[in-house]
Design an enzyme around this catalytic site. Structure first.
Site, PDB file in Angstrom:
ATOM      1  CD  GLU A  80      17.958 -28.028   9.088  1.00  0.00           C
ATOM      2  OE1 GLU A  80      16.732 -27.989   9.297  1.00  0.00           O
ATOM      3  OE2 GLU A  80      18.543 -29.053   8.703  1.00  0.00           O
TER       4      GLU A  80
ATOM      5  CD  GLU B 256      41.478 -21.261   3.564  1.00  0.00           C
ATOM      6  OE1 GLU B 256      42.409 -20.816   4.244  1.00  0.00           O
ATOM      7  OE2 GLU B 256      40.679 -22.109   3.971  1.00  0.00           O
TER       8      GLU B 256
END
Length: 302
Positions: free
Chosen positions: A86, A117
């Site tokens: 953004e 992960e």
């Protein structure tokens, strides 16, 4: 794999307030969730001192040619990618300035790759692939504070002399001990036990908003509370650009449209041209001299 027991993590604890959530009417169920969500902003508030330190470091890094890099796995990784993506349309920065890296790569944005992960080396590889350097800032995001992928990244960044920041939701986590700056809003047990996409995810999103927004404000991307470096890439943003210039200068739409056309919709330059009554070339020269800070540029000509 870190050996911290899950039963010691606040984020994995059972929430006594919602233990009957599966036996109540829909409205009561939602009230339970909403009551838990109300705790998030208060938890973030308690971390403002640490968030402020992080914002100052990020802003300083930007002014010295550094970048802000988020790393995380699962929900935490997605939130980093979301915040980073953004920044270019909102503040007119390059897509390289703020980047989000998720364990498992781009496909993990849409389909969980939980095993990714567990590798410290994978994060180091990902950071090397983007030429992460000592002038960059690394923000490691993990609700648990124990994710090996993120820990590997923090350790690597520390090793090359970069500033590291951890965003977790467990106090005294392994990540918080590794990072230079620890941000740990403790939101308590989730409404659904262990579902850290809920309160923990909301807290992380709020913190990331503050980090990126604060750094952009500190580097002149905002005038008042107006986003003066936005890119007018669609009809909505073209109209927003016009409104921003009108709000900043008090000018009529006709004048604003004329100036924006002259500057190729450079909102910041348009505002300074109107405020200073200078032509485009001179206005840009003074604005550039003041590193894009409209307030400082106005002071120079006052």
């Amino acid at each position: 794999m870190t050996n911290i027991s899950l039963d010691k993590l606040v984020t994995e604890s059972r929430n006594e307030n919602t233990k009957d959530i599966d036996r109540v009417e829909t409205l009561e169920m939602l009230k339970m969730i909403n009551d838990e969500d109300k705790k998030v902003a208060e938890a973030v508030e308690k971390e403002l001192i640490h968030i402020a330190k992080a914002v100052d470091k990020i802003g300083e890094s930007f002014l010295n040619g550094g970048r802000l890099i988020y790393v995380g796995a699962g929900t935490s990784g997605r939130l980093g990618v979301l915040d980073a993506s953004e920044c270019p349309p909102t503040y007119g920065v390059s897509y390289d300035l703020v980047r989000g890296i998720i364990a498992g790569g781009e496909s993990a944005m849409f389909k969980a790759r939980e095993g990714a992960e567990d590798s410290k080396k994978l994060c180091i590889k990902d950071l090397k692939n983007i030429n992460f350097g000592k002038n960059d800032i690394l923000v490691g995001i993990a609700a648990s504070g124990r994710t090996p992928y993120v820990i590997g990244g923090l350790e690597y960044a520390n090793g090359i002399g970069a500033t590291t920041i951890s965003v977790t939701c467990n106090p005294e986590s392994e990540m918080s001990k590794i990072a230079n700056i620890s941000i740990a809003p403790v939101v308590g047990p989730e409404a659904i036990t262990g579902s850290t996409r809920m309160k923990a995810g909301t807290a992380q999103k709020m913190v990331l908003n503050m980090l990126s927004t604060g750094a952009m404000v500190k580097t002149g991307k905002v005038y008042g509370n107006l986003m003066v470096d936005l890119k007018a890439t669609n009809e909505k943003l073209v109209e927003r650009a016009k409104r921003i210039v009108m709000q900043a200068t008090g000018s009529k739409r006709e004048q604003v449209e004329k100036i924006l056309k002259e500057t190729n919709f450079d909102v910041k330059l348009s505002i300074f041209m109107i405020e200073s009554s200078l032509d485009k070339i001179k206005a840009k020269e003074i604005l550039d001299k003041n590193k894009g800070y409209i307030v400082e540029a106005i002071k120079e000509i006052s």
